[in-house]
Design a protein around this motif. Structure first.
Motif, PDB file in Angstrom:
ATOM      1  N   VAL A  57      51.740  19.329  53.447  1.00 56.08           N
ATOM      2  CA  VAL A  57      52.286  18.527  54.543  1.00 56.08           C
ATOM      3  C   VAL A  57      51.382  18.612  55.768  1.00 56.08           C
ATOM      4  CG1 VAL A  57      54.197  18.386  56.196  1.00 56.08           C
ATOM      5  CG2 VAL A  57      54.671  18.632  53.756  1.00 56.08           C
ATOM      6  N   TYR A  58      50.914  19.805  56.066  1.00 61.28           N
ATOM      7  CA  TYR A  58      50.022  19.978  57.214  1.00 61.28           C
ATOM      8  C   TYR A  58      48.770  19.112  57.089  1.00 61.28           C
ATOM      9  CZ  TYR A  58      46.164  22.189  59.741  1.00 61.28           C
ATOM     10  OH  TYR A  58      45.050  22.410  60.501  1.00 61.28           O
ATOM     11  N   TRP A  59      48.108  19.180  55.952  1.00 61.57           N
ATOM     12  CA  TRP A  59      46.859  18.439  55.790  1.00 61.57           C
ATOM     13  C   TRP A  59      47.099  16.941  55.639  1.00 61.57           C
ATOM     14  CZ3 TRP A  59      42.700  20.378  57.494  1.00 61.57           C
ATOM     15  CH2 TRP A  59      42.476  21.757  57.439  1.00 61.57           C
ATOM     16  N   ALA A  60      48.180  16.554  54.984  1.00 57.83           N
ATOM     17  CA  ALA A  60      48.464  15.125  54.833  1.00 57.83           C
ATOM     18  C   ALA A  60      48.666  14.459  56.192  1.00 57.83           C
ATOM     19  CB  ALA A  60      49.698  14.926  53.959  1.00 57.83           C
ATOM     20  N   ILE A  61      49.324  15.162  57.114  1.00 57.30           N
ATOM     21  CA  ILE A  61      49.521  14.615  58.459  1.00 57.30           C
ATOM     22  C   ILE A  61      48.219  14.669  59.256  1.00 57.30           C
ATOM     23  CG2 ILE A  61      50.744  14.909  60.647  1.00 57.30           C
ATOM     24  CD1 ILE A  61      53.098  16.059  59.036  1.00 57.30           C
ATOM     25  N   SER A  62      47.534  15.800  59.200  1.00 56.07           N
ATOM     26  CA  SER A  62      46.330  15.988  60.010  1.00 56.07           C
ATOM     27  C   SER A  62      45.212  15.026  59.616  1.00 56.07           C
ATOM     28  CB  SER A  62      45.820  17.429  59.878  1.00 56.07           C
ATOM     29  OG  SER A  62      46.764  18.349  60.363  1.00 56.07           O
ATOM     30  N   LEU A  63      45.093  14.755  58.320  1.00 54.17           N
ATOM     31  CA  LEU A  63      43.971  13.951  57.818  1.00 54.17           C
ATOM     32  C   LEU A  63      44.388  12.535  57.429  1.00 54.17           C
ATOM     33  CD1 LEU A  63      42.223  16.620  55.548  1.00 54.17           C
ATOM     34  CD2 LEU A  63      41.802  16.121  57.959  1.00 54.17           C
ATOM     35  N   TYR A  64      45.465  12.039  58.014  1.00 59.56           N
ATOM     36  CA  TYR A  64      45.917  10.692  57.665  1.00 59.56           C
ATOM     37  C   TYR A  64      44.836   9.653  57.892  1.00 59.56           C
ATOM     38  CZ  TYR A  64      46.129   9.159  62.512  1.00 59.56           C
ATOM     39  OH  TYR A  64      45.780   8.780  63.783  1.00 59.56           O
ATOM     40  N   TRP A  65      43.920   9.936  58.821  1.00 55.26           N
ATOM     41  CA  TRP A  65      42.902   8.968  59.196  1.00 55.26           C
ATOM     42  C   TRP A  65      41.909   8.687  58.076  1.00 55.26           C
ATOM     43  CZ3 TRP A  65      38.774  12.197  58.831  1.00 55.26           C
ATOM     44  CH2 TRP A  65      38.958  13.531  59.194  1.00 55.26           C
ATOM     45  N   LEU A  66      41.886   9.541  57.051  1.00 53.50           N
ATOM     46  CA  LEU A  66      41.033   9.241  55.890  1.00 53.50           C
ATOM     47  C   LEU A  66      41.480   7.966  55.188  1.00 53.50           C
ATOM     48  CD1 LEU A  66      40.572  12.793  54.341  1.00 53.50           C
ATOM     49  CD2 LEU A  66      38.815  11.413  55.463  1.00 53.50           C
ATOM     50  N   LEU A  67      42.749   7.624  55.336  1.00 49.85           N
ATOM     51  CA  LEU A  67      43.266   6.403  54.714  1.00 49.85           C
ATOM     52  C   LEU A  67      42.751   5.148  55.412  1.00 49.85           C
ATOM     53  CD1 LEU A  67      46.969   7.549  54.245  1.00 49.85           C
ATOM     54  CD2 LEU A  67      45.196   7.447  52.494  1.00 49.85           C
ATOM     55  N   LEU A  68      42.150   5.307  56.588  1.00 50.87           N
ATOM     56  CA  LEU A  68      41.682   4.155  57.352  1.00 50.87           C
ATOM     57  C   LEU A  68      40.248   3.763  57.018  1.00 50.87           C
ATOM     58  CD1 LEU A  68      43.140   5.116  60.856  1.00 50.87           C
ATOM     59  CD2 LEU A  68      44.198   3.757  59.038  1.00 50.87           C
ATOM     60  N   ILE A  69      39.576   4.528  56.171  1.00 50.50           N
ATOM     61  CA  ILE A  69      38.216   4.165  55.777  1.00 50.50           C
ATOM     62  C   ILE A  69      38.262   2.794  55.104  1.00 50.50           C
ATOM     63  CG2 ILE A  69      36.263   4.765  54.281  1.00 50.50           C
ATOM     64  CD1 ILE A  69      37.038   7.684  54.629  1.00 50.50           C
ATOM     65  N   PRO A  70      37.425   1.851  55.536  1.00 53.84           N
ATOM     66  CA  PRO A  70      37.526   0.470  55.025  1.00 53.84           C
ATOM     67  C   PRO A  70      36.929   0.292  53.640  1.00 53.84           C
ATOM     68  CG  PRO A  70      35.749   0.624  56.612  1.00 53.84           C
ATOM     69  CD  PRO A  70      36.424   1.968  56.620  1.00 53.84           C
ATOM     70  N   VAL A  71      37.476   1.040  52.680  1.00 52.83           N
ATOM     71  CA  VAL A  71      37.094   0.912  51.273  1.00 52.83           C
ATOM     72  C   VAL A  71      38.381   0.875  50.478  1.00 52.83           C
ATOM     73  CG1 VAL A  71      35.884   1.974  49.337  1.00 52.83           C
ATOM     74  CG2 VAL A  71      34.937   2.167  51.635  1.00 52.83           C
ATOM     75  N   ALA A  72      38.464   0.024  49.492  1.00 54.91           N
ATOM     76  CA  ALA A  72      39.689  -0.124  48.710  1.00 54.91           C
ATOM     77  C   ALA A  72      39.880   1.049  47.756  1.00 54.91           C
ATOM     78  CB  ALA A  72      39.651  -1.436  47.920  1.00 54.91           C
ATOM     79  N   PHE A  73      41.089   1.523  47.645  1.00 55.55           N
ATOM     80  CA  PHE A  73      41.576   2.460  46.638  1.00 55.55           C
ATOM     81  C   PHE A  73      41.068   3.900  46.817  1.00 55.55           C
ATOM     82  CE2 PHE A  73      41.143   4.457  42.355  1.00 55.55           C
ATOM     83  CZ  PHE A  73      42.481   4.638  42.115  1.00 55.55           C
ATOM     84  N   TRP A  74      39.737   4.096  46.902  1.00 58.61           N
ATOM     85  CA  TRP A  74      39.186   5.445  46.876  1.00 58.61           C
ATOM     86  C   TRP A  74      39.629   6.313  48.047  1.00 58.61           C
ATOM     87  CZ3 TRP A  74      38.061   6.838  42.360  1.00 58.61           C
ATOM     88  CH2 TRP A  74      37.467   5.966  41.451  1.00 58.61           C
ATOM     89  N   PRO A  75      39.818   5.784  49.257  1.00 58.18           N
ATOM     90  CA  PRO A  75      40.304   6.664  50.326  1.00 58.18           C
ATOM     91  C   PRO A  75      41.632   7.331  50.008  1.00 58.18           C
ATOM     92  CG  PRO A  75      39.396   4.676  51.275  1.00 58.18           C
ATOM     93  CD  PRO A  75      39.422   4.465  49.781  1.00 58.18           C
TER      94      PRO A  75
END
Length: 558
Positions: A57-75
């Motif tokens: 939970v800690y890392w999922a919240i802290s690193l949510y910004w990895l989901l914003l990388i403009p590449v499909a699926f892999w982020p």
């Protein structure tokens, strides 16, 4: 919330909120203690999984910004995989906390109440010195695991616990001696003391001495660190004024999708030249473009080279430019580098630095030699090769005839790597210059977290750190760890760290002959490695009685 997993998850969420952007730093002084106490009375296996879910939970919240990388699926895949990997360290820590505490093994299912509540009751009946020794051992274990995380699989030293306190300057000065790990140790120790003392007062309200027992020693340590740090701050602030170097830092705020679009190269170059011409009105000693700012290859694209060299000559200014680079290897292949170039006022390349610590699956694919298909996962084509060595850039100081400024060069997340920065700084280094591009993560907490992590590199080395970003906190950090205000131009009203603009940093230089090296710079991670060794020894000692019983049992059978 008496279930160990629920309590650990709550602690993980609190820990995430201690870092930017939420930045409720006080929560980091409570969360580790809650996570450790949650597993008391559990089996070792359950203790591990409770810590794992809290860490996830800690890392999922802290690193949510990895989901914003403009590449499909892999982020999404990378985010889940990285968070799960990092959560393992929290699981190991809660397991180790349980393992190192004597007399609080798993409770039987027949006992009334929640397992962790019964385990806590057992803890509170142990001798005070035993409890206090356990708190220190748990803090040592936390630092030992942070050290391993910062190095294993190329290392991920992001958001170490002490980083959450980056604005508390007196505490931050401890990094001059122990690195950021010393602050993490003090925080975990204090957190456990707070939680255990609070539990003791709640369970045994008639007894006195909980606050003056468990809390007395860590509170005294925090007070000593604070007073010593305040003294260090006063000494620095009362030092005589020094000559300054003026750096004009461009922040073009080019979206990552446009950086990858070669059709936008000409528009990007015009934007950079326009911002440069505006910034040059401030008459800087050095003009700086951020990481990968130059469209194409600076040395091999004639349009880019003519624009950059012409700008340097026409304005009589030295420049540092972030650009990709390429070289032929001895085998006839081409090696690509994420580089920075120093260009003189005559429009001549004087030096080059190639990034040494590359981002896995961002800049290179591990095992690509044996598994070539992994290169398809990279957003940068074939990927980069790491640079071979540390490099210093030197340029003349306009206000002091003949004097030169000497900067240790970094690129991207290298300002998060304490060991790499330490090896880059020499006795005659005047400042650290980092070029980065946080535009991968759009407008998120990544930019704030990156700057918070970088603060400690300035304190650890005793050298100011200048950060020039495409999108993020373009700033400079002084030797105390203060994010310093600068002249800012562009960016809108009110100014945004994500917007296009340029900044002027007036950075004081160390005294002639160089500033003194810090204890940390001279001795490195002595404290962190001591914690690694102590953790291994403590866990080995905890298993020694079991080994003795096994030998005795097998000896009797023979």
């Amino acid at each position: 919330m008496r279930h160990p997993v629920f309590q650990s998850v709550l602690a993980g969420a609190m820990l995430a909120a201690a870092f930017p952007k939420a930045e409720v730093a006080g929560l980091a002084w409570v969360a580790p203690g809650l996570m450790a106490v949650a597993v008391l009375g559990c089996s070792p296996r359950r203790a591990f999984w409770a810590g794992f879910w809290g860490g996830l939970v800690y890392w999922a919240i802290s690193l949510y910004w990895l989901l914003l990388i403009p590449v499909a699926f892999w982020p999404v895949v990378g985010w889940l995989a990285l968070c799960a990997y990092l959560a393992l360290y929290h699981g190991v820590w809660t397991w180790a906390c349980l393992r190192m505490l004597p007399g609080t093994g798993p409770v039987s299912q027949g006992e009334p109440g929640w397992a962790w509540d019964r385990g806590l009751a057992r803890l509170l009946t142990l001798p005070r010195l035993t409890r206090m020794a356990w708190m220190v051992a748990a803090a040592v274990g936390w630092v030992g695991l942070e050290m391993i995380r910062a190095r294993l699989l190329t290392g991920f030293p992001w958001n170490l616990l002490g980083v959450s306190q980056y604005t508390l300057l007196p505490l931050v000065q401890l990094a001059k001696v122990t690195g950021v790990y010393g602050l993490s140790f003090v925080m975990v120790w204090t957190s456990l003391a707070l939680v255990v003392a609070a539990a003791g007062m709640a369970r045994f309200p008639g007894r006195r001495g909980w606050l003056t027992g468990e809390l007395l020693v860590p509170a005294a340590v925090v007070a000593v660190v604070w007073l010593w740090g305040a003294r260090e701050c006063y000494r620095h602030l009362s030092a005589p004024s020094a000559p300054v170097v003026r750096l004009a830092l461009l922040q073009p705020a080019v979206p990552q999708t446009l950086i990858w679009d070669s059709r936008e190269d000409e528009a990007r170059l015009r934007r950079l030249v326009r911002l440069s011409q505006e910034a040059l009105r401030s008459r800087p000693d050095l003009l700086v473009w951020p990481e990968a700012a130059s469209p194409g290859f600076l040395r091999f694209d004639s349009n880019v080279w003519h624009a950059v060299s012409g700008l340097a000559r026409a304005s009589n200014v030295w420049m540092v430019v972030g650009s990709d680079d390429a070289e032929a290897t001895g085998t006839g292949e081409v090696a690509y580098y994420n580089s920075a170039f120093l260009i003189s006022s005559e429009g001549v390349i004087k030096n080059r630095y190639a990034k040494r610590h590359l981002v896995m699956f961002g800049e290179y694919a591990p095992l690509a030699r044996w598994l070539p298909f992994l290169k398809r996962l990279l957003p940068v084509g074939e990927g980069f090769k790491p640079g071979a060595e540390a490099v210093h850039f030197e340029w003349p100081l306009t206000a002091a005839g003949g004097a030169k400024v000497r900067a240790a060069m970094l690129i991207c997340f290298e300002d998060v790597m304490a060991g790499l920065v330490r090896r880059s700084v020499a006795a005659d280094t005047d400042l650290i210059l980092n070029l980065t591009n946080d535009g991968w993560f759009r407008e998120s907490a990544a930019q704030y977290q990156h700057a918070a992590n970088a603060v400690f590199r300035a304190v650890e080395t005793g050298r100011p750190l200048v950060r020039c970003t495409n999108n993020g906190r373009t700033c400079w950090v002084d030797e105390l760890g203060r994010l310093r205000e600068m002249e800012s131009h562009g960016g809108g009203e009110p100014p945004s760290i994500y917007a296009e603009g340029w900044h002027v940093a007036a950075v004081p230089l160390p005294p002639q002959g160089g500033a003194a090296l810090t204890f940390y710079h001279r001795h490195g991670d002595w404290f962190g490695w001591a914690c690694v060794g102590a953790t291994a020894g403590l866990l080995g000692w905890s298993y020694w009685p079991r080994v003795g019983r096994w030998k005795a049992r097998n000896g009797s059978q023979n």
